[in-house]
Design a protein around this motif. Sequence first.
Motif, short mmCIF file in Angstrom:
data_model
loop_
_atom_site.label_atom_id
_atom_site.label_comp_id
_atom_site.label_asym_id
_atom_site.label_seq_id
_atom_site.Cartn_x
_atom_site.Cartn_y
_atom_site.Cartn_z
N LEU A 1 0.81 -1.21 0.00
CA LEU A 1 0.00 0.00 0.00
C LEU A 1 0.85 1.27 0.00
CD1 LEU A 1 -3.01 0.59 -0.03
CD2 LEU A 1 -2.92 0.82 2.44
N LEU A 2 1.96 1.27 0.73
CA LEU A 2 2.83 2.45 0.77
C LEU A 2 3.35 2.83 -0.61
CD1 LEU A 2 4.94 1.90 4.00
CD2 LEU A 2 3.36 3.77 3.56
N LEU A 3 3.88 1.85 -1.34
CA LEU A 3 4.42 2.16 -2.67
C LEU A 3 3.31 2.41 -3.68
CD1 LEU A 3 7.64 0.01 -3.05
CD2 LEU A 3 7.35 2.35 -2.26
N TRP A 4 2.17 1.74 -3.52
CA TRP A 4 1.04 1.98 -4.40
C TRP A 4 0.55 3.43 -4.23
CZ3 TRP A 4 -4.13 3.26 -3.74
CH2 TRP A 4 -4.94 3.13 -4.87
N LEU A 5 0.41 3.89 -2.99
CA LEU A 5 -0.03 5.26 -2.73
C LEU A 5 1.00 6.28 -3.21
CD1 LEU A 5 -1.63 4.93 0.82
CD2 LEU A 5 -2.81 5.50 -1.31
N LEU A 6 2.26 5.99 -3.00
CA LEU A 6 3.32 6.87 -3.48
C LEU A 6 3.25 7.02 -5.00
CD1 LEU A 6 5.86 8.53 -2.76
CD2 LEU A 6 7.18 6.45 -3.13
N ASN A 7 3.03 5.91 -5.70
CA ASN A 7 2.91 5.95 -7.15
C ASN A 7 1.67 6.73 -7.58
OD1 ASN A 7 3.88 5.19 -9.82
ND2 ASN A 7 2.01 3.96 -9.90
N ARG A 8 0.56 6.53 -6.88
CA ARG A 8 -0.68 7.26 -7.21
C ARG A 8 -0.47 8.76 -7.04
NH1 ARG A 8 -4.11 4.92 -10.34
NH2 ARG A 8 -5.84 6.08 -9.47
N LEU A 9 0.19 9.17 -5.98
CA LEU A 9 0.47 10.58 -5.75
C LEU A 9 1.37 11.13 -6.85
CD1 LEU A 9 0.28 13.08 -3.92
CD2 LEU A 9 2.27 12.20 -2.69
N TYR A 10 2.41 10.39 -7.19
CA TYR A 10 3.33 10.82 -8.26
C TYR A 10 2.58 10.92 -9.59
CZ TYR A 10 7.60 11.23 -11.00
OH TYR A 10 8.58 11.68 -11.85
N ARG A 11 1.74 9.94 -9.86
CA ARG A 11 0.97 9.95 -11.11
C ARG A 11 0.01 11.14 -11.16
NH1 ARG A 11 -2.59 4.90 -12.58
NH2 ARG A 11 -0.57 3.91 -12.53
N TYR A 12 -0.58 11.48 -10.02
CA TYR A 12 -1.48 12.63 -9.95
C TYR A 12 -0.73 13.93 -10.24
CZ TYR A 12 -4.69 16.09 -8.00
OH TYR A 12 -5.49 17.17 -7.83
N ILE A 13 0.48 14.04 -9.72
CA ILE A 13 1.27 15.26 -9.90
C ILE A 13 1.93 15.32 -11.27
CG2 ILE A 13 3.31 16.52 -9.07
CD1 ILE A 13 2.59 15.43 -6.24
N LYS A 14 2.58 14.25 -11.70
CA LYS A 14 3.39 14.24 -12.92
C LYS A 14 2.70 13.63 -14.13
CE LYS A 14 7.50 15.69 -11.47
NZ LYS A 14 8.36 16.60 -12.16
N LYS A 15 1.54 13.02 -13.95
CA LYS A 15 0.80 12.38 -15.05
C LYS A 15 1.55 11.20 -15.66
CE LYS A 15 -2.26 15.68 -14.71
NZ LYS A 15 -2.71 15.77 -13.36
#
Length: 166
Positions: free
Chosen positions: A69-83
Amino acid sequence: MGSPEVVDLIRVLLILILAYLAYIDLRTFRLPDFITLPLIFTGLCFNSLPGLQFVSLQESIFGSLLGYLLLWLLNRLYRYIKKQDGIGMGDAKLLAALSAWLGWASLPSTLLIASITGIIGGIVWLRFNQKNHETPFPFGPFLIFAGIIELLWPQFLQNLLLSNLT
């Protein structure tokens, strides 16, 4: 063969599997599900065996879920910011596997060691391959390095930091 010998054999086998995964990730930038998913399952099974486990089954289950979950959430946040994706989900499954074996308490030091060595290794990787800072590089080997440190010397980082405070 008594319990300590079995546990040592399991550690050696786990290190060999992790080394193979690091090799695959360095060559292909992939961490295959056919290795990471059974690694999660076997970690949970191993920690359900009384007398042989590294951590309790509850710590193993919670660690596996939290690690992913930690890395999944980190990736989701990065994807939201950087597309775009910032970390592969193979890395999330690998962290889930490491946490299934080592428990949730290993997550902070595993992530810290992997991040520090990943930054240093990433800089070296990019310079060696003459790439810019936006070029991806495999993070799995750094997670594996940190996981092996935690496997062989549990709570190494906490002991090191706390010994310097006194």
